[in-house]
Design a protein around this motif. Sequence first.
Motif, PDB file in Angstrom:
ATOM      1  N   PRO A 136       0.820  -1.221   0.000  1.00  0.00           N
ATOM      2  CA  PRO A 136       0.000   0.000   0.000  1.00  0.00           C
ATOM      3  C   PRO A 136       0.850   1.266   0.000  1.00  0.00           C
ATOM      4  N   THR A 137       2.056   1.188   0.572  1.00  0.00           N
ATOM      5  CA  THR A 137       2.888   2.385   0.709  1.00  0.00           C
ATOM      6  C   THR A 137       3.715   2.714  -0.537  1.00  0.00           C
ATOM      7  N   ALA A 198      -2.355   4.080  -4.279  1.00  0.00           N
ATOM      8  CA  ALA A 198      -3.081   4.864  -3.261  1.00  0.00           C
ATOM      9  C   ALA A 198      -2.354   6.177  -2.987  1.00  0.00           C
ATOM     10  N   LEU A 199      -1.028   6.155  -3.030  1.00  0.00           N
ATOM     11  CA  LEU A 199      -0.254   7.351  -2.726  1.00  0.00           C
ATOM     12  C   LEU A 199       0.276   7.967  -4.013  1.00  0.00           C
ATOM     13  N   ASP A 319       5.813  10.376   7.034  1.00  0.00           N
ATOM     14  CA  ASP A 319       5.379   9.979   5.699  1.00  0.00           C
ATOM     15  C   ASP A 319       5.881  10.996   4.672  1.00  0.00           C
TER      16      ASP A 319
END
Lengths: 333, 292
Positions: A136-137, A198-199, A319
């Motif tokens: 996800p990251t 997602a990012l 982040d």
Amino acid sequence: MKTVVKSKISALLDEIAKEFNLLVPTAGDGASKFAPYTSGGQVSLDGRTLLPPKDVFFPQTEKMYKFSTDGMAGSLETLLEAPKHQMLFGVRPCDVKSIHELDHVFLTKGFVDEFYQSKRDRTFLVSIGCNGPAEPTCFCQSMGVNPQESDAVDVHLFDLGSEYGAVAKSENGEAFLQKYASFFNEAEVQLPAISEFALKPDVEGITEKLQQMFDHPLWEEVSRKCLGCGACTYLCPTCHCFDISGRVAGNQGFKFRCWDSCMFSEYTRMAGGHNPRPSKKERVRNRFLHKLQYFPERYGDLLCTGCGRCLSKCPVNMDITNIIKQIREVELA
Amino acid sequence: MITEKIRAAAKELLEKGEVETVIGWERGTFWYNSTPVFISKPEQADRLVFDDFCANNLAKYLLDYRNADGKIAVFVKGCDARAITRLIQDNQVKREKVYLIGIPCTGMKEAPKTVSSQDVAGLPLLAKCQSCATPNPVIYDILLGDPVPQKEVGNRFAGVEALEAKGADEKYEHWGKLFSECIRCYACRNVCPACNCRECAFDANGLNWLGKQNNLQENQMFNMTRAMHVAGRCIECGECERVCPMGLPLMDINRKIIKDLNELFGSYDAGLNLEDRPPLGQYKLDDPEKFM
Ligand code: SF4
Ligand code: SF4
Ligand code: SF4
Ligand code: SF4
Ligand code: SF4
């Protein structure tokens, strides 16, 4: 395109291991990393490893020189390992990019680091593409990396579901595919669509903006939660700071280098005790300015590949994508 | 909703000027990342959250505010409150300089495997929360919410006993393998509320207590020393083990030391109250001298 079914990969790796010192992503007990291939052992070709491949070229601890004295005479020897033909198999495009960035540091601008070079030169790179975020990251796509394909390798493998599509990216790669031709078929292939990340940090113009933000209060704000550990920099595939120390016993000793981190409080401490980066504000600022301003200024490339390791393992979820967002939101006078 | 209560409490403290900063948690990268946040204006209080992912022990940050003029408010779960007690006992934090907002805690959850699954109930508790003996804050100025029942945690030394039963070579092999994995990032040390030396021995490079090389010998030295330096002061918050990027079972070492201390000096749990001094922080005429 040449294709190889995934079920044949272990047989292929067995063959390769006869020719190369073969390093593959493993996920046995402990953290996933690149480790020597053992037949029938743990090979994990899905997703990215927790530890990046940088230690293959730039080990966390590396002896550099040994020396001894005998009366007035002295001797010094450079400890370069004898080159071994090695293959790094299954590197993700983000990590391929990171190797390119390490090359900038260790091989360009009129300085060649022979320790890095000796390992880099002898390493055959095989990359595997991602058809979407492996974790996800992941945010490689926003950092100018094509997750599906790498070019700066010897052979690239596209992930086609039940098989890999292989493309040679160098002469050595051509020779390799010919040598192992019996494992491959010739087929028309359709590359899968890349799924959504997602990012998606927007880095357009960030270097120029940061040039005006050295004294901005943002750094005080975002650095407060940082603990000053080395998790982010030690897991980062591109961070490359090191420190040289030595050990002496009797009339002989050696010099070694080991990773260091700009997030450590003593990193910039000088003889006499002065520390030009006395608090975490200066240290956190340095980490992000190095990645997003100083490195691009010097080498024309961001020092971040979007692999996402730092934000996933930082104890306080610092982040970088959020920092990039906050930098964008700053209104300069 | 507890999040509304913590926002209201923070807003009120800041509006009345009772504190200069409130330390809490806010939403991080994804819905399952809650991360420390520092609020100094009432209108920022709406950033605060309290959910199943507020694992970070915020007590350590009080060390950054040792010289603050005003009071600092900090949200404390059970484990965080024990950490604060310890810091007060070590004279690192003055009780009158902190305002403690207690939150009874039912345990924090592991992150899910994917962003899209939103099944919080199905997620396991963090290891550190599974063995938590103090879900309710032991020290606070106000408590938000009702105290939660203490769960049955069983014998927390079971893992240590299993390791003690191994032979010396087997133990060496077990720990050797684990410590070789350590990347010496020092996250375990830096997150620890019992690590509060002004200058850490590991940072005193000139003195070379610890070599910088990453090898088994130095890594062992680091890991054992870290654990020994918090002997009697470790409040078992489990933060060290939670943040270790390499997933090393650091609580086994911490608990071994706690067990040994209990056997030598009598049962003691650090940070439960301000009165009981830690066994290595006091002197009694009948202290055992087994090592002499
Ligand atoms: S960052 Fe991109 S290339 Fe790297 S593992 Fe994730 S999806 Fe693959
Ligand atoms: S950003 Fe996170 S990982 Fe990096 S030093 Fe700070 S707390 Fe450690
Ligand atoms: S800064 Fe973070 S996301 Fe970027 S390359 Fe390093 S570890 Fe990966
Ligand atoms: S040693 Fe670990 S468990 Fe003990 S207080 Fe420190 S972080 Fe918490
Ligand atoms: S957090 Fe884990 S990897 Fe980092 S220094 Fe501590 S034990 Fe080693």
